[in-house]
Design a protein around this motif. Structure first.
Motif, short mmCIF file in Angstrom:
data_model
loop_
_atom_site.label_atom_id
_atom_site.label_comp_id
_atom_site.label_asym_id
_atom_site.label_seq_id
_atom_site.Cartn_x
_atom_site.Cartn_y
_atom_site.Cartn_z
N ARG A 86 44.24 57.35 84.76
CA ARG A 86 44.90 58.46 85.44
C ARG A 86 44.24 58.75 86.78
O ARG A 86 44.91 58.95 87.79
CB ARG A 86 44.88 59.71 84.55
N ASP A 87 42.89 58.74 86.80
CA ASP A 87 42.17 58.99 88.06
C ASP A 87 42.43 57.87 89.06
O ASP A 87 42.58 58.13 90.27
CB ASP A 87 40.68 59.13 87.80
N LEU A 88 42.47 56.64 88.59
CA LEU A 88 42.74 55.52 89.49
C LEU A 88 44.15 55.60 90.07
O LEU A 88 44.38 55.20 91.22
CB LEU A 88 42.55 54.19 88.75
N ALA A 89 45.09 56.10 89.29
CA ALA A 89 46.46 56.24 89.78
C ALA A 89 46.49 57.18 90.99
O ALA A 89 47.26 56.97 91.94
CB ALA A 89 47.37 56.76 88.67
N LYS A 90 45.61 58.20 90.98
CA LYS A 90 45.55 59.15 92.10
C LYS A 90 44.96 58.50 93.35
O LYS A 90 45.27 58.89 94.48
CB LYS A 90 44.71 60.36 91.71
N GLN A 91 44.09 57.49 93.17
CA GLN A 91 43.44 56.84 94.30
C GLN A 91 44.17 55.58 94.76
O GLN A 91 43.72 54.89 95.69
CB GLN A 91 42.00 56.46 93.92
N GLU A 92 45.28 55.27 94.10
CA GLU A 92 45.97 54.00 94.33
C GLU A 92 46.33 53.78 95.80
O GLU A 92 46.11 52.71 96.37
CB GLU A 92 47.24 53.96 93.47
N THR A 93 46.89 54.80 96.44
CA THR A 93 47.34 54.64 97.83
C THR A 93 46.18 54.31 98.76
O THR A 93 46.27 53.40 99.61
CB THR A 93 48.03 55.93 98.31
N GLN A 94 45.07 55.02 98.58
CA GLN A 94 43.89 54.78 99.42
C GLN A 94 43.33 53.37 99.21
O GLN A 94 42.99 52.67 100.18
CB GLN A 94 42.82 55.83 99.11
N GLY A 116 36.51 42.90 94.73
CA GLY A 116 36.06 44.13 94.09
C GLY A 116 37.15 45.18 94.04
O GLY A 116 37.36 45.83 93.01
N LEU A 117 37.89 45.35 95.14
CA LEU A 117 38.95 46.37 95.18
C LEU A 117 40.07 46.06 94.19
O LEU A 117 40.62 46.97 93.56
CB LEU A 117 39.53 46.45 96.60
N ARG A 118 40.46 44.76 94.11
CA ARG A 118 41.60 44.41 93.25
C ARG A 118 41.36 44.79 91.79
O ARG A 118 42.31 44.99 91.05
CB ARG A 118 41.90 42.92 93.35
N ARG A 119 40.14 44.87 91.36
CA ARG A 119 39.85 45.26 89.98
C ARG A 119 40.28 46.69 89.69
O ARG A 119 40.47 47.05 88.52
CB ARG A 119 38.35 45.09 89.70
N PHE A 120 40.42 47.50 90.75
CA PHE A 120 40.77 48.91 90.58
C PHE A 120 42.23 49.20 90.91
O PHE A 120 42.75 50.25 90.56
CB PHE A 120 39.87 49.78 91.46
N VAL A 121 42.88 48.26 91.62
CA VAL A 121 44.30 48.44 91.96
C VAL A 121 45.15 47.95 90.79
O VAL A 121 45.00 46.81 90.34
CB VAL A 121 44.65 47.67 93.24
N ASN A 122 46.01 48.81 90.30
CA ASN A 122 46.83 48.48 89.11
C ASN A 122 45.97 47.99 87.95
O ASN A 122 46.34 47.08 87.21
CB ASN A 122 47.87 47.41 89.45
N GLN A 145 51.34 57.98 78.12
CA GLN A 145 50.68 58.86 79.08
C GLN A 145 51.69 59.53 79.99
O GLN A 145 52.58 58.88 80.54
CB GLN A 145 49.67 58.07 79.93
N SER A 146 51.55 60.83 80.17
CA SER A 146 52.52 61.59 80.96
C SER A 146 52.54 61.13 82.41
O SER A 146 53.60 61.09 83.04
CB SER A 146 52.22 63.08 80.88
N PHE A 147 51.38 60.75 82.98
CA PHE A 147 51.36 60.35 84.39
C PHE A 147 52.12 59.04 84.60
O PHE A 147 52.60 58.76 85.71
CB PHE A 147 49.91 60.25 84.92
N ILE A 148 52.24 58.23 83.56
CA ILE A 148 53.04 57.00 83.65
C ILE A 148 54.49 57.29 83.30
O ILE A 148 55.42 56.82 83.98
CB ILE A 148 52.46 55.92 82.73
#
Length: 895
Positions: free
Chosen positions: A421-429, A557-563, A622-625
């Motif tokens: 859920r937290d990563l979804a909030k940072q996705e755009t950045q 490193g970044l791709r591990r956190f995107v999606n 999950q509600s955010f999804i």
């Protein structure tokens, strides 16, 4: 039952027959008129409409019209299945006819209701009992005074109903062979005295006290149009229930399952909450088609389809599946586990036997270890990714690096879904930073690509030929998967194409440059290592590699956190390869090393499928999804959700493993969770099948169990013999069957032949078959069971040679697929006959079965013995197995 009590001296049963047959004819005629008048009037009403904007409305009308035609056609073929006499609280009596699925108004004013309707439920009551029924919004209490069940048929323009059962609160229970015969007897002229005496004698013999046995003359599942009270309570449970029906053979478990499905597919039979659930799946599939039933064998699948058709439930191969066929299909074409021309990781090896026996019996500890390994691997990926970002981030991106380090370091105490859920909030950045770095790296890679091409115009053509020669079984490089985007990595190009060669070149440069920058070595047998070795002097300089490597490492490193949520599902197959490699020395889990890292046993495939399904469900809940599910990034989860169905049914559930049943339960929609199964622990004939309710509870703690023990198949003699078998073989005595107290089906003792050669066995069985036909005065269904597939055809050939004298033949049902016709005697491998029943069954080679399959002998013997309704024969080539020698006195030598 004195004739003087009824009009024109008729008996009670003659009056009943006259009314029932006239009503049956009225229903059939009414349905035929509806069919004749329907035509295309519904479609014509839209003829002048706008076909561009009215298409959906037109289609909806067509669907309704077709449903009506199907219902009328069913009523024309089978007008009614029961007649009820009801009394309300004020003593008023009403007669209601019950149809299997549909209804229509009758000109005579008689009442017809469908079995699925509120008043249809009264047909399940024992006579003398009462129940509340809601009619037109008003609660009413009715007592059931009288009930007659019908099996209507038409011949030469006249309706009849045979094998009828009549129940009355005071008079008791009677079986009536034919309603038409009753009317013929009553309609003879007084002068036809001898004819009248003969007809009356026939009628007397056709009306008998108690429930008489209906001889099985056709293959298939037993048709039980009306359930008993206990079965009825089960099949009308709310749509979102989870249940397993347990009970001995012949108790109507499968019938209850089928009727349950049919009732819950009819939107008109659902309450408000059920309708809301039915329409909440979010799928394009209509509720009427939104279901799956799983069965262990193709043979049983065939007869299930026939049973569904009787219940007017369209049941194509798309709805009734064997688990293995369905699993293999989604594992290859949806989940990407099994190899195809477009990808996949593993090859399924059905004969592979690498799992330790305790895992086969109970896979919970192994599966949960695998699940935990997968989660820890994903957490390690994120922790490593945060460190890589910190080491390689440009000065302008250190804030991002710190955010990711903080998230990764807190993974130990947090639930996965919170992190996602937290990563979804940072996705755009994160995506913006990734795209910026990728743009710079892609330009550098393009310069290198052009440099080597300008030096050597043939290089990529030669590389393409080299790639064609490589084996597909490369050593995996788990780090390299983060070097490029999924779209780049998953491009569907063919080896030998220049585009494929360029892509492989760029991929190898990314991996090499990252490895150089991070001072790592390439996996020796990886695809990248082979391409790098082939390129030789065509590689970039070290300075260029380090410059590209810094950018690729940052992206890695970044791709591990995107999606990142995707890998909770998609990385399950890769996690299993590493898990098995780490765990191979743990003998509690594996008996031997897999023949290849790319091979899977069926049990391993079940586990991978289950974890992918369960992890998908965890994300989808999950509600955010859920509120953003239509976003492009959630395509994977939408595809997973498209597998789910409003209702999942499982026949012969105890033949499936815990993992397989859990997969099936995980195919229910998140809103319905509707899962119904049936089975009998005493009939489990697979090594992997579930053994107890505590294993079922692991599948889903919401699954409750209901037991039914009233047997409708066997004679009292064979039911008692089956009980003796269970006691002797330490079976589950809670599943002992009992016959209805009104049953008059006493039956005969089983017969036994010992010390027989194969030809003597065939001759003896043929002699017993002649005795059976002579006894029942027609040729009933007969099955001969052998121990192995290779025994089927030889036994059929021997039997045929001994049956030719009475114009019969035996059919080899090899693989359980050849069904036979008419009066054929069918020969099966014992493993294929679960769920079926026959009037007579012969079990050949019981002693050899005890030697060949000692672990499952008890269950095979019990399953084989309980296929027979009246006649059971056993053949031993030597003597009865020691385990059952104490039953020798239960057998005769012939009938």
């Amino acid at each position: 039952m004195n004739k003087s009590e009824f009009p024109d001296g008729q008996s009670m049963f003659e009056v009943l027959a006259e009314e029932a047959l006239s009503t049956i004819a009225e229903i059939a005629d009414g349905a035929a008129r509806k069919l004749a008048s329907d035509g295309h009037s519904s479609a014509d009403s839209f003829a002048s409409g706008n076909t561009l904007t009215g298409g959906q409305a037109y289609q909806n009308l067509q669907n309704i019209s077709q449903a009506n035609r199907d219902a009328w056609e069913a009523l024309r073929r089978e007008p009614s299945i029961a007649r009820l006499v009801l009394e309300d609280e004020e003593g008023r009596v009403r007669v209601v006819y019950i149809a299997r699925k549909s209804s229509l108004p009758l000109a005579s004013g008689k009442q017809l209701a469908s079995y699925g309707s509120p008043i249809g439920r009264l047909a399940e009551l024992p006579v003398g009992e009462e129940a509340n029924v809601t009619l037109q919004g008003k609660q009413q209490v009715f007592s059931l005074i009288e009930k007659t069940s019908f099996r209507p048929s038409i011949a030469n323009g006249e309706w009849d109903s045979t094998d009828n059962q009549y129940r009355h609160v005071d008079l008791g229970v009677f079986s009536i062979d034919s309603l038409r015969a009753l009317l013929r007897a009553g309609g003879l002229e007084a002068g036809d005295e001898l004819d009248q005496l003969l007809e009356q004698a026939a009628v007397t013999s056709s009306v008998q006290a108690g429930i008489s046995h209906q001889i099985r003359t056709a293959m298939g599942l037993r048709d039980q149009p009306i359930l008993d009270q206990f079965q009825g309570e089960i099949f009308r449970l709310p749509l979102d229930s989870q249940l397993i029906i347990l009970g001995p053979p012949g108790t109507g478990k499968t019938t209850t399952l089928i009727k349950r499905l049919g009732q819950k597919l009819d939107i008109d039979n659902l309450d408000e909450n059920e309708r809301r659930i039915a329409n909440a799946s979010g799928q394009s599939i209509q509720h009427e088609s939104n279901w799956l039933m799983f069965t262990p064998s193709e043979l049983l699948k065939h007869y299930l389809k026939e049973a569904f058709n009787r219940e007017q439930v369209p049941a194509s191969d798309a709805r009734i599946k064997t688990w293995t066929a369905y699993r293999d299909d989604i594992a290859r074409n949806t989940l990407g586990i099994l190899r195809s021309a477009n990808g996949g990781k593993y090859t399924l090896k059905l004969e592979m036997n690498n799992m330790a026996p305790p895992v086969i019996v109970d896979p919970r500890a192994w599966y949960e270890s695998f699940s935990e390994f997968h989660e820890q691997r994903l957490k390690s990926q994120l922790r490593d990714g945060a460190k890589i970002v910190e080491e390689s981030a440009p000065a302008t991106s250190m804030a991002i690096a710190q955010q990711l380090l903080q998230l990764a370091n807190g993974l130990g105490e947090r639930a996965w879904m919170e992190a996602y859920r937290d990563l979804a909030k940072q996705e755009t950045q994160l995506k913006a930073a990734l795209d910026e770095s990728k743009g710079i790296a892609d330009q550098l890679l393009k310069q290198e690509r052009n440099r080597v091409f300008n030096r050597d115009k043939e290089i990529f053509l030669r590389l393409a030929k080299f790639l064609e020669s490589l084996e597909q079984d490369d050593e995996p490089d788990d780090e390299a998967e983060f070097d490029e985007d999924d779209a780049e990595a998953g491009s569907n190009l063919n080896a030998g194409d220049i585009q494929y060669a360029v892509k492989a070149y760029l991929s190898a440069l990314r991996t090499l440059s990252r490895s150089r920058y991070r001072k790592r070595s390439l996996p020796k047998n990886s695809r990248a290592a082979r391409v790098v070795q082939w390129l030789g002097e065509a590689l970039p300089t070290d300075d260029v590699l380090l410059e590209i490597g810094q950018r690729i490492s940052y992206q890695n490193g970044l791709r591990r956190f995107v999606n990142a949520f995707k890998r909770y599902v998609t990385d399950v197959p890769a996690s299993y390869r590493l898990f098995r490699k780490d765990m191979n020395d743990i003998t509690d889990f594996y008996r031997e090393t897999a023949s290849s890292p790319l091979h899977l046993s069926p049990t391993e495939l079940d586990a991978i499928v289950l974890l992918m399904l369960r992890n998908s469900r965890a994300l989808l809940s999950q509600s955010f999804i859920e509120r953003d599910l239509d976003a492009p990034r959630y395509e994977l989860l939408r595809n997973m959700a498209s597998l789910f169905r409003n209702q999942i049914m499982v026949d012969e559930a105890t033949d499936f493993s815990m993992l397989q049943l859990a997969c099936m339960e995980s195919l229910t929609t998140l809103k319905s969770r509707s899962f119904f199964a049936c089975g009998d622990f005493n009939q489990r004939i697979t090594h992997t099948g579930v053994r107890a309710m505590e294993q079922i509870a692991w599948v889903s703690p919401r699954i409750s169990a209901k037991s039914i023990n009233l047997v409708y198949r066997q004679s009292r003699t064979l039911n008692a013999f089956a009980g003796d078998l269970l006691r002797l073989l330490d079976g589950d005595l809670n599943a002992l069957g009992e016959l209805p107290k009104e049953s008059t089906h006493e039956g005969v003792k089983p017969v036994l032949l010992e010390q027989a050669s194969e030809d003597q066995a065939a001759r003896w069985i043929a002699e017993r078959i002649v005795e059976v036909e002579r006894s029942v005065k027609q040729m009933p269904t007969i099955a001969v069971l052998v121990n192995a597939e290779e025994d089927v055809k030889p036994m059929a050939d021997r039997l045929t040679s001994h049956l030719e004298a009475v114009s019969l033949k035996a059919v080899a049902c090899e693989g359980g697929n050849a069904l036979g016709e008419g009066t054929d005697v069918r020969v099966f491998d014992i493993q294929h006959i679960k769920g079926l029943e026959f009037e007579a069954v012969f079990f050949v080679g019981v002693d050899r079965l005890a030697e060949q399959k000692p672990e499952l002998f008890d269950r095979y013997l019990y399953v084989g013995a309980t296929r027979a309704a009246t006649y059971l024969g056993m053949v031993c080539y030597q003597k009865l197995p020691v385990k059952i020698q104490s039953l020798a006195g239960s057998f005769d030598s012939g009938w």
